[in-house]
Design an enzyme around this catalytic site. Structure first.
Site, short mmCIF file in Angstrom:
data_model
loop_
_atom_site.label_atom_id
_atom_site.label_comp_id
_atom_site.label_asym_id
_atom_site.label_seq_id
_atom_site.Cartn_x
_atom_site.Cartn_y
_atom_site.Cartn_z
N SER A 138 53.75 -12.85 70.31
CA SER A 138 52.87 -11.89 71.00
C SER A 138 53.61 -10.59 71.26
CB SER A 138 52.41 -12.50 72.32
OG SER A 138 51.77 -11.54 73.14
N TYR A 151 53.20 -17.23 80.53
CA TYR A 151 52.87 -17.15 79.10
C TYR A 151 53.85 -16.19 78.43
CZ TYR A 151 50.39 -15.69 74.86
OH TYR A 151 50.05 -15.37 73.56
#
Length: 246
Positions: A138, A151
């Protein structure tokens, strides 16, 4: 690396990025196996894509062992592994945030699962003339998004592991290790965090295959490359901008 007439395994492929990567791989003439935790969902996706579907919860070592056993027996020519399965909790750290439990869940799926599955499949991948491991991370690998704190931790950890794996395997194997770093993507998982403003997951799939074919070991998709440059230019300002209004 040429990605055609290969055999590929994609995790977390019941929908979203994994589904679109599997779809594109299939269209490119590859044999595709998809895996996902939800048996009904992954079976339906497999039927739609006309590929082999296997129910597998990457947080369970027994499930990973069963998946590896099946792959080794039925698809010994496996040469592409795409670690895409992921989970995210939208919250902010602080008193009573229950960050430990949220982080534990996220690390089991986003980090420990890919690490274990990759290690277990290395004997199969090493047998191929050329092979690839593709980890989906990400844009939060460089700095956290404060509403996705743990996360962000998991993706930073997987980024670090990916770099170490790439350098290690390059010494004595034909396995190439790629990392895909998308910014916001419009998927089921992001619907509570403004996902409708993100790119379609097919954009990530297309960028992934293009990057692999052109040996771009770090594949930036969407706004990630600009965000990365901003971070290394001025980390404090970049983090403030990235989290503006949160």
């Amino acid at each position: 690396m040429n990605v055609s007439r290969k055999t590929a395994l994609v995790t977390g492929a019941g929908s979203g990025i994994g589904y679109e990567i599997a779809k594109l791989l299939k269209e490119q003439g590859n044999t595709v196996i998809i895996a996902g935790r939800n048996a009904e969902k992954i079976t339906k996706a497999g039927e739609t894509l006309d590929v082999t579907a296997i129910a597998c919860d990457v947080t369970k070592e027994a499930d990973i062992e069963a998946l590896v056993t099946k792959i080794s027996a039925e698809f010994p020519e496996l040469s592409v592994l795409v670690n895409n399965a992921g989970v995210a909790n939208l919250y902010k750290v602080g008193e009573n945030a229950n960050a430990y439990q949220k982080a534990k869940q996220e690390f089991e799926v986003n980090y420990f699962g890919p690490v274990l599955l990759t290690e277990k499949l290395l004997p199969v991948l090493k047998k191929q003339a050329e092979a690839a491991i593709v980890n989906i991370t990400s844009n939060v690998t460089f700095h956290p998004l404060v509403v996705l704190p743990t996360y962000s931790d998991t993706k930073a950890a997987l980024h670090s592991h990916t770099v170490a794996l790439r350098h290690t395997l390059a010494k004595d194997t034909n396995i190439k290790v790629y990392e895909v770093m998308p910014s916001l993507v419009n998927t089921e998982a992001t619907k509570d965090m403004g996902g409708e403003n993100g790119m379609h997951p097919s954009v990530v799939a297309q960028a992934t295959l293009y990057g692999i074919q052109n040996d771009q070991f770090e594949i930036y998709v969407g706004d990630t490359e600009a965000q990365r440059k901003a971070y290394f230019s001025d980390p404090i300002a970049a983090i403030q901008s990235f989290n503006n209004g949160l």
